[in-house]
Design an enzyme around this catalytic site. Structure first.
Site, mmCIF file in Angstrom:
data_model
loop_
_atom_site.group_PDB
_atom_site.id
_atom_site.type_symbol
_atom_site.label_atom_id
_atom_site.label_comp_id
_atom_site.label_asym_id
_atom_site.label_seq_id
_atom_site.Cartn_x
_atom_site.Cartn_y
_atom_site.Cartn_z
ATOM 1 N N SER A 1 0.800 -1.216 0.000
ATOM 2 C CA SER A 1 0.000 0.000 0.000
ATOM 3 C C SER A 1 0.840 1.276 0.000
ATOM 4 C CB SER A 1 -0.961 -0.041 1.179
ATOM 5 O OG SER A 1 -1.898 0.971 1.061
ATOM 6 N N HIS A 2 0.700 2.074 1.077
ATOM 7 C CA HIS A 2 1.378 3.369 1.120
ATOM 8 C C HIS A 2 2.847 3.242 1.511
ATOM 9 C CE1 HIS A 2 -0.013 2.331 5.108
ATOM 10 N NE2 HIS A 2 0.952 3.100 5.592
ATOM 11 N N ASP B 1 -2.755 6.435 -3.352
ATOM 12 C CA ASP B 1 -1.587 5.768 -2.770
ATOM 13 C C ASP B 1 -1.113 4.596 -3.625
ATOM 14 O OD1 ASP B 1 -3.656 3.979 -2.208
ATOM 15 O OD2 ASP B 1 -2.714 3.311 -0.351
ATOM 16 N N ASP C 1 -1.519 1.373 -3.778
ATOM 17 C CA ASP C 1 -2.437 0.385 -4.339
ATOM 18 C C ASP C 1 -3.795 0.983 -4.701
ATOM 19 O OD1 ASP C 1 -3.001 0.778 -1.633
ATOM 20 O OD2 ASP C 1 -3.827 -1.228 -1.382
ATOM 21 N N ASP D 1 -6.162 2.649 -3.028
ATOM 22 C CA ASP D 1 -7.368 2.665 -2.194
ATOM 23 C C ASP D 1 -7.494 3.928 -1.343
ATOM 24 O OD1 ASP D 1 -5.305 1.929 -0.514
ATOM 25 O OD2 ASP D 1 -6.273 0.122 0.268
ATOM 26 N N ARG D 2 -6.427 4.728 -1.250
ATOM 27 C CA ARG D 2 -6.517 5.972 -0.471
ATOM 28 C C ARG D 2 -6.678 7.174 -1.390
ATOM 29 N NH1 ARG D 2 -2.474 5.956 4.655
ATOM 30 N NH2 ARG D 2 -2.761 3.774 5.230
ATOM 31 N N LYS E 1 -11.710 0.333 0.454
ATOM 32 C CA LYS E 1 -11.700 1.765 0.235
ATOM 33 C C LYS E 1 -11.232 2.022 -1.198
ATOM 34 C CE LYS E 1 -7.280 2.359 2.747
ATOM 35 N NZ LYS E 1 -6.987 1.136 3.530
#
Ligand code: VG1
Ligand code: CO
Length: 542
Positions: A112-113, A276, A278, A280-281, A375
């Site tokens: 992710s992030h 981000d 992946d 989702d943010r 998300k």
């Protein structure tokens, strides 16, 4: 021919807030990724003919694990693997693909992030048939399996061509290499008023989107530039790179500083956003106005019915506990339920499946709805666009309008990163012991009303998750929350969440840092942060 490869357990393969995250070098050890993937396959339920969705955010080591997971899926009896071309699927796109094709679940390869590259982070998470992150009962079972595993299964087939869309067979299993963007873009077009946004763009509405050299580049380019008509170049850093260009793909004011500076300039575009690693943010930022993720959730919920996909209204709003209570005020005004869950998207799944919530959000820049079970960064961007163009209002004006109606929850998060794990645990232990003594104590202008360790009972399946953060609630609606991150890969990260409520007739146009200063001071005093961490100031303020 199925091959059984002998192995022994690795310590520490417990999934955290969102999957297993470790340094790439850890994942590169022989059997490491294989043990975890096999543990997933050993534990999760599926029927004959089951399909598995596979994709990742394109970070370093993605292709290696994808190829191995395809062989292992074939050996473990999956009938079909659906994999994004190039090994790419954003987390929200993977969630949608699982649901759309009726897969039994999916493996999403992402940290992710967290930063990427040979010396940075990698991760694997498993999502279940509803498209959402595996709930704790399953991640606990996966972890238990990693501690007893003795073999993993594979077939001795060569790597497949991940870059050609189409179908092929691997040892009797079908592999469909799909366009990672098409299904997702179609879903977005079904939810939002693309013609209205297109008309506004044609009329001069401008935006900047920072894909941070992460997975959303191709998605944003297709949707924003091709389908909505934003000018070429609207998407910045749109080419996914294995190391995200050497940056943290974390859309906050520290790591998306270039976008922030652009949006604070007088000639800024009308709207700015970022996503981000992946996808989702989301970060939402208007000309001269940063929107906190907690406010974004509340503003989106209050206006969602302006988008065709939400015209029927919302069933409920859910937020993670550390997220500000701004969304609760909207829920109260709409006469719908407000749910408060522990941190991590896995806790929203049961609420969404049961129709108890339509929109969910976290203070960490995650917002989403019941269209999928993750998300969704671009979803939030498109809902913002939809609202702005229908209301013909700017970001700053919309935020002020919202606060004038609901009051304002001033909010910030202070992160102390990579601190010594022993010291972090000592801080939490001392604070936990101190909690019962706090009610009635005064810290500067603040009086403690309540203090507890957050425990959650899922209203749908009655599962209990304890120790989900330490809360100190002050009289008047201000509070501070302390918790340790479950996504980091070195040492411990202490997150301190600060919130102050001002009613609509209070000081709603003030500076956030000034408004939060008394709470910051109280947090230092209550948790003795400097003494335990040895840090005079947080590493990241968002
Ligand atoms: C963080 C955030 C949490 C989020 C999680 C995964 O977890 O606080 O809200 O759900 O990251 O997000 P933690 O345990 O480090 O606080 V993502 O976009 O990194 O998958
Ligand atoms: Co993410």
């Amino acid at each position: 021919m199925i091959q059984s490869i002998a192995t022994t357990p690795f310590a520490g393969q417990a999934p955290g807030t969102s999957g297993l995250r470790k340094k790439v070098r850890v994942f590169q050890q022989a059997n490491y990724a294989e043990n975890f993937v096999q543990s997933v396959f050993d534990v999760v339920q599926r029927s004959d003919g089951a399909a598995l969705v596979l994709g990742g955010d394109g970070r370093f080591h993605n292709r290696t694990v994808i190829q191995q997971a395809i062989r292992m899926a074939a050996a473990n009896g999956y009938a079909r693997v659906i994999v994004g071309c190039g090994g790419i699927l954003s987390t929200p796109a993977a969630s949608h693909v699982i649901r759309k094709y009726g897969a039994s679940g999916g493996l999403i390869l992402s940290a992710s992030h967290n930063p990427g590259g040979p010396d940075e982070d990698f991760g694997i998470k498993y999502n279940i048939a509803n498209g959402g992150p595996a709930p704790e009962a399953i991640t606990d079972a996966i972890y238990a399996r990693t501690q007893t595993i003795a073999r993993w299964l594979t077939v001795g087939t060569p790597d497949i061509d991940l870059d050609a869309i189409g179908s092929l067979m691997v040892s009797g299993m079908t592999v469909d290499v799909i366009d990672p963007v098409a299904d997702y873009a179609e879903l977005m077009e079904s939810l939002f008023d693309f013609p209205a946004i297109r008309a506004a763009v044609a009329g001069g509405f401008t935006m900047a989107f920072d894909a941070m050299h992460a997975v959303t580049g191709p998605y944003a380019t297709e949707i924003l530039e091709r389908r909505l008509g934003f000018a070429a170049g609207t998407v910045h850093n749109g080419v996914p790179l294995e190391n995200f260009g050497g940056h943290h793909p974390d859309p906050n004011l520290v790591h998306a500083a270039a976008l922030h500076d652009l949006m604070m300039a007088p000639d800024a575009p009308d709207f700015g956003a970022a996503s981000d690693g992946d996808g989702d943010r989301n970060l939402i930022i208007g000309r001269g106005r940063f929107i906190t993720p907690s406010d974004s959730l509340a503003i989106l919920a209050a206006n969602a019915q302006l988008a065709p996909g939400y015209a029927a209204g919302l069933k409920g709003i859910a937020r993670s506990m550390p997220t500000s209570a701004a969304a609760d005020r909207v829920a109260a005004a709409l006469g719908i339920a407000a749910h408060e869950t522990p941190t991590g998207w896995k806790f929203f799944g049961t609420l969404l499946d049961a129709g108890l919530a339509t929109i969910c959000g976290e203070e960490s820049a995650g917002t989403g709805s019941d269209h999928i079970r993750e998300k969704d960064g671009l979803w939030a961007v498109l809902l913002w666009l939809n609202i702005l163009v229908v209301r013909r209002i700017g970001v700053d004006a919309l935020a002020r309008d919202h606060w004038a109606r609901f009051g304002r929850n001033y909010y910030a998060r202070h992160d102390y990163e990579a601190i010594d794990t022993g010291r972090a645990n000592a801080l939490v232990a001392a604070l936990t012991a101190r909690l019962p003594t706090l009610p009635g104590s005064r810290f500067g202008p603040l009086m403690v009303a309540r203090a507890d360790s957050f425990s959650y009972t899922d209203p749908v399946d009655a599962s209990v998750s304890a120790n989900q953060g330490l809360r100190v609630l002050f009289e008047g609606g201000s509070r501070v929350v302390f918790r340790l991150s479950g996504t980091g890969t070195s040492g411990a990260t202490l997150r301190v969440y600060l919130e102050r409520y001002e009613p609509a007739d209070g000081m709603i146009g003030a500076d956030t840092a000034l408004m939060l200063a008394p709470i910051v001071a109280a947090a230092q005093d209550i948790a003795q942060i400097a003494a335990y961490t040895g840090r005079a100031a947080p590493d990241v303020v968002t």
